[in-house]
Design a protein around this motif. Structure first.
Motif, mmCIF file in Angstrom:
data_model
loop_
_atom_site.group_PDB
_atom_site.id
_atom_site.type_symbol
_atom_site.label_atom_id
_atom_site.label_comp_id
_atom_site.label_asym_id
_atom_site.label_seq_id
_atom_site.Cartn_x
_atom_site.Cartn_y
_atom_site.Cartn_z
ATOM 1 N N PRO A 131 1.083 -1.378 -0.016
ATOM 2 C CA PRO A 131 -0.037 -0.197 0.068
ATOM 3 C C PRO A 131 0.854 1.232 -0.177
ATOM 4 O O PRO A 131 1.888 1.269 0.648
ATOM 5 C CB PRO A 131 -0.776 -0.047 1.507
ATOM 6 N N HIS A 132 0.342 2.340 -0.571
ATOM 7 C CA HIS A 132 0.940 3.499 -0.718
ATOM 8 C C HIS A 132 1.298 4.194 0.779
ATOM 9 O O HIS A 132 2.256 4.812 0.926
ATOM 10 C CB HIS A 132 0.162 4.530 -1.653
ATOM 11 N N SER A 133 0.207 3.767 1.694
ATOM 12 C CA SER A 133 0.412 4.294 2.947
ATOM 13 C C SER A 133 1.904 3.882 3.689
ATOM 14 O O SER A 133 2.323 4.473 4.656
ATOM 15 C CB SER A 133 -0.561 4.078 3.839
ATOM 16 N N ASN A 134 2.483 2.901 3.028
ATOM 17 C CA ASN A 134 3.666 2.282 3.603
ATOM 18 C C ASN A 134 4.807 2.821 2.849
ATOM 19 O O ASN A 134 6.052 2.673 2.998
ATOM 20 C CB ASN A 134 3.619 0.853 3.696
ATOM 21 N N GLN A 135 4.731 3.687 1.830
ATOM 22 C CA GLN A 135 5.962 4.159 1.189
ATOM 23 C C GLN A 135 6.857 5.196 1.895
ATOM 24 O O GLN A 135 6.400 5.981 2.533
ATOM 25 C CB GLN A 135 5.271 5.011 -0.079
ATOM 26 N N VAL A 136 8.049 4.691 1.717
ATOM 27 C CA VAL A 136 9.095 5.718 2.549
ATOM 28 C C VAL A 136 9.631 6.423 1.364
ATOM 29 O O VAL A 136 10.274 5.905 0.419
ATOM 30 C CB VAL A 136 10.256 4.773 3.181
ATOM 31 N N GLY A 137 9.735 7.821 1.580
ATOM 32 C CA GLY A 137 10.665 8.370 0.760
ATOM 33 C C GLY A 137 10.260 9.944 0.490
ATOM 34 O O GLY A 137 8.999 10.347 1.332
ATOM 35 N N GLN A 138 10.701 10.777 -0.319
ATOM 36 C CA GLN A 138 10.161 12.101 -0.281
ATOM 37 C C GLN A 138 8.685 12.559 -0.631
ATOM 38 O O GLN A 138 7.969 13.300 -0.061
ATOM 39 C CB GLN A 138 10.658 12.504 -1.727
ATOM 40 N N THR A 139 7.967 11.530 -1.382
ATOM 41 C CA THR A 139 6.544 11.620 -1.511
ATOM 42 C C THR A 139 5.728 10.590 -0.639
ATOM 43 O O THR A 139 4.575 9.979 -0.770
ATOM 44 C CB THR A 139 6.014 11.695 -2.883
ATOM 45 N N GLY A 140 6.581 9.625 0.435
ATOM 46 C CA GLY A 140 5.725 9.041 1.334
ATOM 47 C C GLY A 140 6.165 9.487 2.685
ATOM 48 O O GLY A 140 6.085 10.558 2.757
ATOM 49 N N LYS A 141 6.445 8.273 3.656
ATOM 50 C CA LYS A 141 6.507 8.775 4.876
ATOM 51 C C LYS A 141 8.033 9.048 5.011
ATOM 52 O O LYS A 141 8.816 8.391 4.316
ATOM 53 C CB LYS A 141 6.102 7.757 5.654
ATOM 54 N N GLN A 142 8.460 10.209 6.157
ATOM 55 C CA GLN A 142 9.676 10.162 6.242
ATOM 56 C C GLN A 142 10.026 9.627 7.709
ATOM 57 O O GLN A 142 9.242 9.862 8.539
ATOM 58 C CB GLN A 142 9.942 11.670 6.332
ATOM 59 N N VAL A 143 10.948 8.743 7.681
ATOM 60 C CA VAL A 143 11.168 7.905 8.774
ATOM 61 C C VAL A 143 12.586 8.068 9.440
ATOM 62 O O VAL A 143 13.432 8.658 8.627
ATOM 63 C CB VAL A 143 10.853 6.479 8.648
ATOM 64 N N SER A 144 12.419 8.020 10.693
ATOM 65 C CA SER A 144 13.862 8.337 11.486
ATOM 66 C C SER A 144 14.049 7.291 12.584
ATOM 67 O O SER A 144 14.269 7.770 13.718
ATOM 68 C CB SER A 144 14.041 9.810 11.998
ATOM 69 N N ALA B 271 15.504 10.424 0.924
ATOM 70 C CA ALA B 271 15.137 11.597 1.693
ATOM 71 C C ALA B 271 14.325 11.238 2.574
ATOM 72 O O ALA B 271 14.259 12.061 3.521
ATOM 73 C CB ALA B 271 14.334 12.499 0.452
ATOM 74 N N GLY B 272 13.847 10.199 2.655
ATOM 75 C CA GLY B 272 12.749 9.557 3.690
ATOM 76 C C GLY B 272 13.531 8.765 4.678
ATOM 77 O O GLY B 272 12.529 8.380 5.740
ATOM 78 N N MET B 273 14.626 8.477 4.647
ATOM 79 C CA MET B 273 15.400 7.379 5.530
ATOM 80 C C MET B 273 16.546 7.600 6.036
ATOM 81 O O MET B 273 17.289 6.927 6.883
ATOM 82 C CB MET B 273 15.272 6.028 5.129
ATOM 83 N N GLN B 274 17.274 8.591 5.404
ATOM 84 C CA GLN B 274 18.858 8.942 5.570
ATOM 85 C C GLN B 274 19.037 9.477 6.933
ATOM 86 O O GLN B 274 20.329 9.360 7.337
ATOM 87 C CB GLN B 274 19.259 10.215 4.499
ATOM 88 N N THR B 275 18.348 9.907 7.666
ATOM 89 C CA THR B 275 18.462 10.023 9.059
ATOM 90 C C THR B 275 18.185 9.058 10.189
ATOM 91 O O THR B 275 18.360 9.381 11.391
ATOM 92 C CB THR B 275 17.484 11.725 9.710
ATOM 93 N N SER B 276 18.009 7.951 9.843
ATOM 94 C CA SER B 276 17.853 6.761 10.558
ATOM 95 C C SER B 276 19.082 6.705 11.146
ATOM 96 O O SER B 276 20.250 6.752 10.796
ATOM 97 C CB SER B 276 17.524 5.747 9.750
ATOM 98 N N LYS B 277 19.128 6.003 12.474
ATOM 99 C CA LYS B 277 20.493 6.145 13.271
ATOM 100 C C LYS B 277 21.202 4.903 12.756
ATOM 101 O O LYS B 277 22.669 5.182 12.467
ATOM 102 C CB LYS B 277 20.135 5.527 14.753
ATOM 103 N N THR B 278 20.678 3.792 12.519
ATOM 104 C CA THR B 278 21.619 2.761 11.925
ATOM 105 C C THR B 278 20.959 2.327 10.805
ATOM 106 O O THR B 278 19.750 1.958 10.596
ATOM 107 C CB THR B 278 21.552 1.573 12.993
#
Ligand SMILES: Cc1cc2nc3c(=O)[nH]c(=O)nc-3n(C[C@H](O)[C@H](O)[C@H](O)COP(=O)(O)OP(=O)(O)OC[C@H]3O[C@@H](n4cnc5c(N)ncnc54)[C@H](O)[C@@H]3O)c2cc1C
Ligand SMILES: Cc1cc2nc3c(=O)[nH]c(=O)nc-3n(C[C@H](O)[C@H](O)[C@H](O)COP(=O)(O)OP(=O)(O)OC[C@H]3O[C@@H](n4cnc5c(N)ncnc54)[C@H](O)[C@@H]3O)c2cc1C
Lengths: 259, 320
Positions: free
Chosen positions: B243-256, B273-280
């Motif tokens: 589902p689109h609601s699970n998309q990570v990235g610029q036009t999806g969710k930004q996760v950290s 753009a949506g995941m680069q600030t993740s710790k590991t």
């Protein structure tokens, strides 16, 4: 029916985007283009116009000289005419100021439906459509993954965080469409040739009755204090799976206390 | 120190975690007050929770308008409360709706707005927000220089910390003004039973390399063994596999999250753009040249269909 699509000229996201010394986006370092997310706005505007039969699509941008490239692209996709707001004093304007300029330009152009993208690919704020609605006193029907016109009513589907909503409002209205709204068309050769002859109306701040001190870096209601390049991530360990890859990964995760 | 208004995001009568994060951040810059809109009979419980996390006051407003009309009723309410309270700042969660509400409130208060802050601290001339921009390649610190700072903050900016305060409820009657779109129907998202993507400590994402909707089985099994949320690249979403609601990235969710695991994802700039600030960051990809490997703390060059199940089995074994 007058449909106006707001499009932004942005530095290519796949390039090495940077800031200039005055903390504004460096528009020299990287080639610019029509924000890819605004192609969806152009596409939906053209579809709505085709379905309506008697509609004119205008594309509107606020940006420097080169922003004409973005207008040309939209014209070659099929828009009928363009409006370019260009004035040196606009350099460094924040989103509140940009919304003031665009709303004045819209008033001058005339509109029944204003179409925006979901967000620019550089500032990525995603708030300009809401600000236009506020300034123009129009309903906002935004972040639509599906849109249609029925008579004087615009309808659409908004996929929010917690729910999917069906929305509707009477025209005139401001809408924004997402990248789920349907692939944007490619300009045809004929479209590219035709675009060269389509009219581009230019306005400066004077034409719009916007004072120079309302915009630009000095007129901004936000101020950048510092900009720091994020340190490159230090190279990690990459192993080749020779049958134990999953186990090696598990050992790493255990060492990092994730398991 | 002035009153810092926090717009409390809630769903199904429950406070969402990012609201508790905002209350935690608000304490750094002033005295937090919570604003709870359209919560119906759940308002009392939500107010109590806000009190636990430091809200001295809780403004509560209710009415069918909040559910029946888009964005504008919340703007009416928040502006009215901010003006009456003489608020020193307004904080809102960075969701699509949160940003739209915040922007219109800013305009009505004749104030500047900063969106998508990942951190917030007190400064000489008001709160200083940190943004992570250009696909997380720069950190920008900025402040609002005119009016009442309105700032939207991304989920996971801070760990919520309890700090009990009075949580005194003040009921507000809102004058609804603006022209709004009608919400004709609303279909709540069906919960997958897994953690919320933007709130999860661990996210496991699959991309085009997963190959098919059924392919996500190995991704989900790993996620469940770790208690993680499941994400997807746009390529996987566009293919209709997830589902689109699970998309990570610029036009999806930004996760950290603390840990991000990318399986069969190449690492395009819009995904980063949506995941680069993740710790590991961990990646599994069969192409050793895949750009995602430039980001990883640990990477495995291999077939995700062998690596993921082996990892899942190992996680289960270690967890006993
Ligand atoms: C990295 C970065 C961070 C920034 N952060 C802030 C901030 O926190 N606060 C602030 O006030 N300003 C900020 N700015 C400045 C802001 O981006 C500009 O003022 C911009 O004009 C409007 O914001 P946006 O690009 O985010 O637009 P969005 O709100 O994301 O744009 C949505 C839609 O509006 C239309 N649109 C946007 N710009 C134009 C345009 N120039 N011409 C025609 N249509 C347009 C398009 O349809 C677009 O899809 C930031 C800029 C950058 C580069
Ligand atoms: C305006 C705009 C916005 C966008 N927004 C987003 C966004 O929000 N999110 C997003 O993700 N993308 C977004 N994109 C798209 C983005 O540019 C990429 O196209 C997309 O991220 C690619 O997805 P992917 O990595 O899954 O697919 P690919 O790039 O095709 O990569 C698939 C990878 O899987 C590997 N692989 C294949 N089979 C296996 C196997 N069996 N085992 C292990 N590895 C395998 C391959 O080696 C390859 O590296 C956007 C693009 C644009 C223009």
């Amino acid at each position: 029916m007058r449909i106006v699509v707001c499009v932004k000229y942005v530095p290519d996201a796949t390039g090495d985007r940077r800031f200039a010394d005055d903390t504004t986006t460096d528009r020299e370092a990287v080639d610019g283009l029509l924000s890819e997310l605004d192609e969806y706005g152009v596409e939906q505007a053209l579809k709505l116009a085709e379905a309506h039969g008697d509609a004119e699509v205008t594309v509107l941008t606020v940006g420097p000289d080169d922003a004409k490239d973005a207008l040309r692209k939209a014209l070659s996709m099929g828009a009928d005419k363009a409006v370019h707001v260009n004035d040196e004093d606009i350099h460094g304007t924040d989103v509140i100021g940009t919304s003031a300029i665009i709303s004045k330009a819209l008033e001058k152009t005339g509109y029944d439906l204003v179409v925006c993208g979901m967000a620019s690919t550089d500032g990525t704020m995603g708030v300009l459509p809401a600000l236009l609605a506020e300034r123009l006193g129009l309903p906002q029907v935004t972040l639509l993954s599906e849109v249609s016109l029925e008579g004087n009513t615009v309808k659409g589907r908004r996929d929010g965080d917690a729910a999917t909503e069906q929305l509707e409002a009477e025209l005139p209205a401001v809408i924004s469409v997402t990248d789920q709204s349907g692939e944007a068309r490619y300009p045809s050769f004929k479209g590219i040739m035709a675009a060269k002859k389509k009219p581009v109306q230019e306005y400066d701040l004077d034409d719009l009755g916007v004072e120079a001190d309302e915009v630009g870096l000095t007129g901004a209601w936000t101020a950048v204090e510092t900009i720091t390049a994020r340190p490159a991530r230090t190279a990690g360990t990459v192993v080749k799976d020779e049958g134990e890859g999953g186990k090696q990964l598990a050992a790493f995760l255990a060492e990092q206390k994730f398991i | 120190m002035g009153e810092i208004l926090v717009l409390v995001d809630h769903a199904d009568g429950v406070v969402r975690k990012p609201a508790l994060e905002l209350l935690t951040l608000a304490r750094r810059i002033g005295e937090p007050s919570a604003v709870v809109l359209g919560a119906g009979s759940a308002a009392a419980d939500i107010a109590a929770k806000a009190g636990e996390f430091g809200a001295a006051k809780v403004y509560v407003a209710d009415g069918a308008e909040f559910a029946d009309q888009l964005v504008v009723p919340k703007v009416d309410a928040l502006t009215q409360i901010a003006k009456a309270a003489g608020a020193a700042a307004v904080l809102v969660t960075s969701s699509g709706e949160g940003k739209e509400v915040a922007a219109r409130v800013a305009l009505r208060l004749e104030s500047g707005i900063i969106t998508d802050a990942v951190d917030l601290e007190a400064g000489d001339g008001g709160p200083v927000a940190t943004q992570s921009v250009f696909a997380a390649s720069f950190q920008v610190k900025s402040k609002v220089s005119h009016g009442t700072p309105v700032i939207t903050v991304k989920p996971n900016a801070v760990a919520p910390e309890a700090a009990p305060a009075a949580g005194a409820v003040e009921n507000v009657t809102v004058e609804f003004t603006g022209k709004a779109a009608k919400v004709v129907s609303r279909t709540p998202r069906v919960s997958s039973g897994r953690p919320e993507l933007t709130e999860a400590a661990i996210v496991v994402s699959g991309g085009r390399g997963v190959g098919a909707a059924e392919g996500f089985g190995v991704v989900e099994e790993l996620a469940d063994s770790l208690g993680a949320a499941v994400g997807a690249s746009r390529a996987a979403v566009d293919a209709g596999w997830y589902p689109h609601s699970n998309q990570v990235g610029q036009t999806g969710k930004q996760v950290s999250p603390q840990l991000y695991i990318a399986a069969g994802i190449s690492g395009a700039i819009q995904h980063r753009a949506g995941m680069q600030t993740s710790k590991t960051i961990v990646a599994i990809n069969k192409d050793e040249e895949a750009p995602i490997f430039e980001l990883v703390d640990y990477g495995v060059v291999g077939d995700l269909f062998t690596v993921l199940p082996q990892l899942t089995a190992e996680v289960k074994a270690r967890k006993g």
